[in-house]
Design a protein around this motif. Structure first.
Motif, mmCIF file in Angstrom:
data_model
loop_
_atom_site.group_PDB
_atom_site.id
_atom_site.type_symbol
_atom_site.label_atom_id
_atom_site.label_comp_id
_atom_site.label_asym_id
_atom_site.label_seq_id
_atom_site.Cartn_x
_atom_site.Cartn_y
_atom_site.Cartn_z
ATOM 1 N N PRO A 41 0.834 -1.213 0.000
ATOM 2 C CA PRO A 41 0.000 0.000 0.000
ATOM 3 C C PRO A 41 0.869 1.264 0.000
ATOM 4 O O PRO A 41 1.892 1.329 0.668
ATOM 5 C CB PRO A 41 -0.807 -0.112 1.292
ATOM 6 C CG PRO A 41 -0.020 -1.029 2.165
ATOM 7 C CD PRO A 41 0.761 -1.936 1.256
ATOM 8 N N VAL A 42 0.448 2.225 -0.797
ATOM 9 C CA VAL A 42 1.134 3.513 -0.863
ATOM 10 C C VAL A 42 0.069 4.594 -0.766
ATOM 11 O O VAL A 42 -0.879 4.594 -1.547
ATOM 12 C CB VAL A 42 1.917 3.670 -2.191
ATOM 13 C CG1 VAL A 42 2.560 5.047 -2.271
ATOM 14 C CG2 VAL A 42 2.957 2.590 -2.329
ATOM 15 N N LYS A 43 0.230 5.487 0.182
ATOM 16 C CA LYS A 43 -0.718 6.581 0.330
ATOM 17 C C LYS A 43 -0.255 7.750 -0.522
ATOM 18 O O LYS A 43 0.866 8.218 -0.389
ATOM 19 C CB LYS A 43 -0.833 7.009 1.790
ATOM 20 C CG LYS A 43 -1.432 5.939 2.669
ATOM 21 C CD LYS A 43 -1.547 6.399 4.095
ATOM 22 C CE LYS A 43 -2.117 5.273 4.951
ATOM 23 N NZ LYS A 43 -2.277 5.692 6.341
ATOM 24 N N LEU A 44 -1.132 8.198 -1.420
ATOM 25 C CA LEU A 44 -0.828 9.307 -2.312
ATOM 26 C C LEU A 44 -1.896 10.377 -2.182
ATOM 27 O O LEU A 44 -3.082 10.056 -2.064
ATOM 28 C CB LEU A 44 -0.755 8.832 -3.768
ATOM 29 C CG LEU A 44 0.286 7.779 -4.114
ATOM 30 C CD1 LEU A 44 0.082 7.301 -5.539
ATOM 31 C CD2 LEU A 44 1.680 8.334 -3.928
ATOM 32 N N GLU A 45 -1.450 11.610 -2.268
ATOM 33 C CA GLU A 45 -2.400 12.719 -2.303
ATOM 34 C C GLU A 45 -3.247 12.595 -3.563
ATOM 35 O O GLU A 45 -2.785 12.070 -4.583
ATOM 36 C CB GLU A 45 -1.646 14.051 -2.318
ATOM 37 C CG GLU A 45 -0.684 14.247 -1.167
ATOM 38 C CD GLU A 45 -1.339 14.940 0.007
ATOM 39 O OE1 GLU A 45 -2.325 15.657 -0.206
ATOM 40 O OE2 GLU A 45 -0.853 14.740 1.128
ATOM 41 N N GLU A 46 -4.446 13.124 -3.528
ATOM 42 C CA GLU A 46 -5.338 13.027 -4.678
ATOM 43 C C GLU A 46 -4.736 13.690 -5.915
ATOM 44 O O GLU A 46 -4.850 13.171 -7.027
ATOM 45 C CB GLU A 46 -6.698 13.661 -4.361
ATOM 46 C CG GLU A 46 -7.700 13.461 -5.473
ATOM 47 C CD GLU A 46 -9.100 13.928 -5.103
ATOM 48 O OE1 GLU A 46 -9.931 13.950 -6.029
ATOM 49 O OE2 GLU A 46 -9.352 14.270 -3.946
ATOM 50 N N GLU A 47 -4.067 14.808 -5.723
ATOM 51 C CA GLU A 47 -3.444 15.492 -6.861
ATOM 52 C C GLU A 47 -2.420 14.597 -7.550
ATOM 53 O O GLU A 47 -2.374 14.516 -8.778
ATOM 54 C CB GLU A 47 -2.788 16.801 -6.422
ATOM 55 C CG GLU A 47 -2.103 17.519 -7.558
ATOM 56 C CD GLU A 47 -1.307 18.745 -7.118
ATOM 57 O OE1 GLU A 47 -0.603 19.289 -7.972
ATOM 58 O OE2 GLU A 47 -1.386 19.135 -5.941
ATOM 59 N N LYS B 255 -2.696 9.175 -13.110
ATOM 60 C CA LYS B 255 -3.770 8.715 -13.997
ATOM 61 C C LYS B 255 -3.681 9.403 -15.354
ATOM 62 O O LYS B 255 -3.811 8.751 -16.400
ATOM 63 C CB LYS B 255 -5.130 9.014 -13.341
ATOM 64 C CG LYS B 255 -6.326 8.687 -14.200
ATOM 65 C CD LYS B 255 -6.615 7.204 -14.199
ATOM 66 C CE LYS B 255 -7.962 6.915 -14.849
ATOM 67 N NZ LYS B 255 -7.868 6.388 -16.171
ATOM 68 N N SER B 256 -3.419 10.715 -15.373
ATOM 69 C CA SER B 256 -3.297 11.446 -16.635
ATOM 70 C C SER B 256 -2.138 10.917 -17.471
ATOM 71 O O SER B 256 -2.267 10.727 -18.687
ATOM 72 C CB SER B 256 -3.096 12.940 -16.373
ATOM 73 O OG SER B 256 -4.259 13.484 -15.823
ATOM 74 N N LEU B 257 -0.989 10.685 -16.820
ATOM 75 C CA LEU B 257 0.161 10.135 -17.547
ATOM 76 C C LEU B 257 -0.120 8.733 -18.064
ATOM 77 O O LEU B 257 0.230 8.401 -19.200
ATOM 78 C CB LEU B 257 1.398 10.114 -16.654
ATOM 79 C CG LEU B 257 2.151 11.412 -16.506
ATOM 80 C CD1 LEU B 257 3.237 11.273 -15.444
ATOM 81 C CD2 LEU B 257 2.755 11.837 -17.828
ATOM 82 N N ALA B 258 -0.731 7.915 -17.238
ATOM 83 C CA ALA B 258 -1.049 6.550 -17.651
ATOM 84 C C ALA B 258 -1.982 6.561 -18.853
ATOM 85 O O ALA B 258 -1.780 5.810 -19.815
ATOM 86 C CB ALA B 258 -1.669 5.777 -16.486
ATOM 87 N N ASP B 259 -2.986 7.419 -18.819
ATOM 88 C CA ASP B 259 -3.911 7.526 -19.952
ATOM 89 C C ASP B 259 -3.169 7.984 -21.208
ATOM 90 O O ASP B 259 -3.382 7.451 -22.292
ATOM 91 C CB ASP B 259 -5.050 8.494 -19.624
ATOM 92 C CG ASP B 259 -6.012 7.941 -18.578
ATOM 93 O OD1 ASP B 259 -5.974 6.720 -18.310
ATOM 94 O OD2 ASP B 259 -6.786 8.745 -18.019
ATOM 95 N N ALA B 260 -2.300 8.968 -21.057
ATOM 96 C CA ALA B 260 -1.548 9.492 -22.200
ATOM 97 C C ALA B 260 -0.621 8.439 -22.797
ATOM 98 O O ALA B 260 -0.367 8.437 -24.008
ATOM 99 C CB ALA B 260 -0.749 10.728 -21.783
ATOM 100 N N ARG B 261 -0.118 7.536 -21.984
ATOM 101 C CA ARG B 261 0.800 6.488 -22.444
ATOM 102 C C ARG B 261 0.067 5.203 -22.812
ATOM 103 O O ARG B 261 0.692 4.212 -23.172
ATOM 104 C CB ARG B 261 1.843 6.156 -21.363
ATOM 105 C CG ARG B 261 2.690 7.308 -20.863
ATOM 106 C CD ARG B 261 3.679 7.773 -21.903
ATOM 107 N NE ARG B 261 4.621 8.732 -21.388
ATOM 108 C CZ ARG B 261 4.419 10.043 -21.296
ATOM 109 N NH1 ARG B 261 3.258 10.553 -21.630
ATOM 110 N NH2 ARG B 261 5.350 10.858 -20.854
ATOM 111 N N ASP B 262 -1.252 5.209 -22.651
ATOM 112 C CA ASP B 262 -2.075 4.029 -22.899
ATOM 113 C C ASP B 262 -1.600 2.856 -22.041
ATOM 114 O O ASP B 262 -1.415 1.732 -22.517
ATOM 115 C CB ASP B 262 -2.066 3.662 -24.389
ATOM 116 C CG ASP B 262 -3.222 2.745 -24.763
ATOM 117 O OD1 ASP B 262 -4.262 2.767 -24.059
ATOM 118 O OD2 ASP B 262 -3.076 1.984 -25.744
#
Length: 96
Positions: A10-16, A22-29
């Protein structure tokens, strides 16, 4: 890494940060999971190399402290100049 040896961490990440990933993952498919694994792998490999370089520097410093053997910057520059000009030059001898 075989899937049977992989275990969730588990890794706790801020929402930002989650949104940026998520944006990078989408851009890289790619999936966010893939992106985070790739980022962690690259970071660990880079830091392992950095630590090995640091340890080599410590070893070199300790050897210098013990022996006093060294080259001056002028000697090193002259040798590197020979190599740069295409000569197959041996490195100069270290001295005290």
């Amino acid at each position: 890494m075989p899937a049977s040896t992989a275990k969730p961490v588990p890794v706790k990440l801020e929402e930002e940060m989650r949104n940026r990933i998520k944006s990078l993952a989408d851009a890289r498919d790619r999936t966010t999971h893939w992106l985070m694994r790739e980022a962690i792998q690259q970071y660990v490999e880079r830091e392992e190399k950095r630590e090995a370089f640091r340890q080599e520097g410590i070893r070199a410093w300790n050897e210098y402290q013990a022996t006093g053997l060294h080259l001056t910057s002028g000697e090193a520059d002259a040798w590197l100049g020979q190599l740069e000009s295409g000569q197959d030059a041996e490195p100069p001898e270290c001295h005290v």
